[in-house]
Motif scaffolding. Structure first.
Motif, PDB file in Angstrom:
ATOM      1  N   ASP A   1      -1.788  -9.151  39.149  1.00  0.00           N
ATOM      2  CA  ASP A   1      -2.685  -8.819  38.046  1.00  0.00           C
ATOM      3  C   ASP A   1      -3.472 -10.035  37.586  1.00  0.00           C
ATOM      4  O   ASP A   1      -4.665  -9.927  37.263  1.00  0.00           O
ATOM      5  CB  ASP A   1      -1.882  -8.242  36.878  1.00  0.00           C
ATOM      6  CG  ASP A   1      -2.781  -7.636  35.806  1.00  0.00           C
ATOM      7  OD1 ASP A   1      -3.685  -6.845  36.152  1.00  0.00           O
ATOM      8  OD2 ASP A   1      -2.591  -7.949  34.624  1.00  0.00           O
TER       9      ASP A   1
ATOM     10  N   GLY B   1      -6.431  -9.076  39.843  1.00  0.00           N
ATOM     11  CA  GLY B   1      -6.883  -8.321  38.680  1.00  0.00           C
ATOM     12  C   GLY B   1      -7.873  -9.077  37.819  1.00  0.00           C
ATOM     13  O   GLY B   1      -8.943  -8.561  37.473  1.00  0.00           O
ATOM     14  N   ASN B   2      -7.532 -10.308  37.453  1.00  0.00           N
ATOM     15  CA  ASN B   2      -8.438 -11.086  36.604  1.00  0.00           C
ATOM     16  C   ASN B   2      -9.749 -11.389  37.307  1.00  0.00           C
ATOM     17  O   ASN B   2     -10.820 -11.361  36.694  1.00  0.00           O
ATOM     18  CB  ASN B   2      -7.763 -12.381  36.162  1.00  0.00           C
ATOM     19  CG  ASN B   2      -6.750 -12.159  35.045  1.00  0.00           C
ATOM     20  OD1 ASN B   2      -6.329 -11.030  34.801  1.00  0.00           O
ATOM     21  ND2 ASN B   2      -6.352 -13.226  34.393  1.00  0.00           N
TER      22      ASN B   2
ATOM     23  N   TRP C   1     -11.917  -8.219  37.348  1.00  0.00           N
ATOM     24  CA  TRP C   1     -12.385  -7.896  36.005  1.00  0.00           C
ATOM     25  C   TRP C   1     -13.446  -8.899  35.543  1.00  0.00           C
ATOM     26  O   TRP C   1     -14.437  -8.521  34.903  1.00  0.00           O
ATOM     27  CB  TRP C   1     -11.208  -7.834  35.037  1.00  0.00           C
ATOM     28  CG  TRP C   1     -11.580  -7.483  33.619  1.00  0.00           C
ATOM     29  CD1 TRP C   1     -11.198  -8.127  32.490  1.00  0.00           C
ATOM     30  CD2 TRP C   1     -12.397  -6.379  33.180  1.00  0.00           C
ATOM     31  NE1 TRP C   1     -11.721  -7.520  31.373  1.00  0.00           N
ATOM     32  CE2 TRP C   1     -12.463  -6.434  31.778  1.00  0.00           C
ATOM     33  CE3 TRP C   1     -13.088  -5.365  33.849  1.00  0.00           C
ATOM     34  CZ2 TRP C   1     -13.188  -5.511  31.014  1.00  0.00           C
ATOM     35  CZ3 TRP C   1     -13.824  -4.443  33.091  1.00  0.00           C
ATOM     36  CH2 TRP C   1     -13.865  -4.519  31.700  1.00  0.00           C
TER      37      TRP C   1
ATOM     38  N   ALA D   1     -16.570  -7.832  37.219  1.00  0.00           N
ATOM     39  CA  ALA D   1     -17.105  -6.621  36.591  1.00  0.00           C
ATOM     40  C   ALA D   1     -17.766  -6.934  35.253  1.00  0.00           C
ATOM     41  O   ALA D   1     -18.840  -6.390  34.933  1.00  0.00           O
ATOM     42  CB  ALA D   1     -15.987  -5.600  36.408  1.00  0.00           C
ATOM     43  N   LEU D   2     -17.148  -7.805  34.463  1.00  0.00           N
ATOM     44  CA  LEU D   2     -17.750  -8.205  33.192  1.00  0.00           C
ATOM     45  C   LEU D   2     -19.095  -8.878  33.416  1.00  0.00           C
ATOM     46  O   LEU D   2     -20.062  -8.631  32.680  1.00  0.00           O
ATOM     47  CB  LEU D   2     -16.805  -9.137  32.428  1.00  0.00           C
ATOM     48  CG  LEU D   2     -15.569  -8.493  31.796  1.00  0.00           C
ATOM     49  CD1 LEU D   2     -14.648  -9.579  31.235  1.00  0.00           C
ATOM     50  CD2 LEU D   2     -15.974  -7.526  30.692  1.00  0.00           C
TER      51      LEU D   2
ATOM     52  N   GLU E   1     -15.965  -2.462  28.329  1.00  0.00           N
ATOM     53  CA  GLU E   1     -14.540  -2.736  28.173  1.00  0.00           C
ATOM     54  C   GLU E   1     -13.678  -1.547  28.596  1.00  0.00           C
ATOM     55  O   GLU E   1     -12.549  -1.725  29.076  1.00  0.00           O
ATOM     56  CB  GLU E   1     -14.236  -3.096  26.712  1.00  0.00           C
ATOM     57  CG  GLU E   1     -14.885  -4.385  26.228  1.00  0.00           C
ATOM     58  CD  GLU E   1     -14.269  -5.628  26.846  1.00  0.00           C
ATOM     59  OE1 GLU E   1     -13.102  -5.548  27.289  1.00  0.00           O
ATOM     60  OE2 GLU E   1     -14.938  -6.670  26.882  1.00  0.00           O
TER      61      GLU E   1
ATOM     62  N   GLU F   1     -11.901  -1.417  32.124  1.00  0.00           N
ATOM     63  CA  GLU F   1     -10.880  -2.374  32.570  1.00  0.00           C
ATOM     64  C   GLU F   1      -9.693  -1.723  33.277  1.00  0.00           C
ATOM     65  O   GLU F   1      -9.276  -2.215  34.341  1.00  0.00           O
ATOM     66  CB  GLU F   1     -10.386  -3.230  31.403  1.00  0.00           C
ATOM     67  CG  GLU F   1      -9.411  -4.313  31.860  1.00  0.00           C
ATOM     68  CD  GLU F   1      -9.035  -5.295  30.773  1.00  0.00           C
ATOM     69  OE1 GLU F   1      -8.292  -6.246  31.075  1.00  0.00           O
ATOM     70  OE2 GLU F   1      -9.493  -5.130  29.619  1.00  0.00           O
TER      71      GLU F   1
ATOM     72  N   ILE G   1     -10.774  -0.842  36.824  1.00  0.00           N
ATOM     73  CA  ILE G   1     -11.009  -2.051  37.615  1.00  0.00           C
ATOM     74  C   ILE G   1      -9.678  -2.685  38.012  1.00  0.00           C
ATOM     75  O   ILE G   1      -9.489  -3.110  39.161  1.00  0.00           O
ATOM     76  CB  ILE G   1     -11.877  -3.053  36.834  1.00  0.00           C
ATOM     77  CG1 ILE G   1     -13.290  -2.498  36.621  1.00  0.00           C
ATOM     78  CG2 ILE G   1     -11.935  -4.403  37.555  1.00  0.00           C
ATOM     79  CD1 ILE G   1     -14.106  -2.334  37.877  1.00  0.00           C
ATOM     80  N   ARG G   2      -8.742  -2.738  37.095  1.00  0.00           N
ATOM     81  CA  ARG G   2      -7.448  -3.369  37.403  1.00  0.00           C
ATOM     82  C   ARG G   2      -6.647  -2.538  38.397  1.00  0.00           C
ATOM     83  O   ARG G   2      -5.877  -3.092  39.186  1.00  0.00           O
ATOM     84  CB  ARG G   2      -6.667  -3.633  36.119  1.00  0.00           C
ATOM     85  CG  ARG G   2      -7.256  -4.781  35.308  1.00  0.00           C
ATOM     86  CD  ARG G   2      -6.308  -5.328  34.267  1.00  0.00           C
ATOM     87  NE  ARG G   2      -6.899  -6.457  33.563  1.00  0.00           N
ATOM     88  CZ  ARG G   2      -6.833  -7.725  33.982  1.00  0.00           C
ATOM     89  NH1 ARG G   2      -6.186  -8.016  35.094  1.00  0.00           N
ATOM     90  NH2 ARG G   2      -7.407  -8.691  33.295  1.00  0.00           N
TER      91      ARG G   2
END
Length: 254
Positions: A125, A129-130, A133, A136-137, A143, A146, A149-150
């Motif tokens: 994650d 994951g980060n 994300w 994507a941001l 928001e 999220e 996306i994760r």
């Protein structure tokens, strides 16, 4: 390093993400390339250090460099720092996403495996994951996207880890917790993929989650033939990979 040089680095060392970053609007590509170049740097740190303490020093350097960007301090002289600073200033993502990603890479310097599934889940994650994300941001995802996306990132991270197992073993690393069932781990990835596919997908974020376009095939293979993972059974031909990306891009999903 210029944005163009970051793109060349990503193209050479992370071609999957380079391909999908090129699907993004032109004004978003430099930020994605800087982010992916940063990821390459922190992922590389544990492998170029001869011991875990040296890896920690290298990764601490990146923690401090990111903190200085957020503090609007004088930038460090490194080829990726300035482009990364441009991406951060344009997007203003939470600093904790970078800090967690850097800290998670310390595990790559360890010879011992993850203690349990919880540890492995947190590692995936905070890395896959980060990163997804953050991408994507940068692309403008809301928001509310999220969780989706994760889930895509979890599937992508598990597939990437399973694919890397033969090479990791050759380096004397065994990251999977003791008694891990590879087929069950692949099933977890496929379940995350199903959840992501069932959720609304913001079109702007597509270049971020399309980076995992090969995850479905690799997870299906690992689930069906877990022993083949150790002999490179998750690899596929370049032609099939390109065809799969085209199909995923047309659907807007992996």
């Amino acid at each position: 390093m210029t944005a163009e040089a970051c793109a060349e680095l990503v193209e050479r060392r992370d071609p999957d993400r380079w391909r999908t970053a090129m699907l993004a609007p032109a004004d978003k590509r430099p930020g994605l390339m800087a982010l992916y170049a940063f990821n390459l740097e922190i992922a590389r740190a544990p492998w170029v250090a001869s011991e875990s303490m040296l890896a920690e020093i290298r990764l601490r350097w990146w923690t401090d460099a990111v903190a200085e960007i957020y503090a609007d301090a004088l930038l460090r002289r490194h080829e990726v720092v300035a482009p990364l600073a441009d991406m951060i200033r344009a997007t203003a993502p939470p600093q904790t996403l970078f800090d967690e990603a850097i800290a998670a890479r310390l595990m790559d310097a360890e010879v011992r495996p993850h203690a349990d599934r919880t540890s492995l889940k947190r590692y995936l994650d905070h890395t896959s994951g980060n990163l997804m994300w953050l991408a994507a941001l940068h692309l403008g995802a809301p928001e509310t996207a999220e969780p989706m996306i994760r889930d895509y990132a979890k599937a992508t991270g598990i597939a990437a880890l399973l694919r890397a197992l033969p090479e990791l073993r050759a380096w004397g690393r065994e990251p999977l917790p003791p008694d891990t069932d590879i087929a069950a781990l692949a099933t977890d990835g496929l379940a995350a993929l199903d959840r992501a596919r069932a959720a609304p997908a913001p079109k702007v974020a597509a270049p971020a989650f399309l980076a995992g376009w090969m995850a479905p095939l690799r997870l299906q293979r690992a689930n069906a033939r877990p022993d083949a993972v150790w002999s490179g059974g998750l690899e596929t031909s370049e032609a099939r990979a390109r065809a799969s990306l085209i199909f995923a891009a047309m659907r807007g999903r992996i």
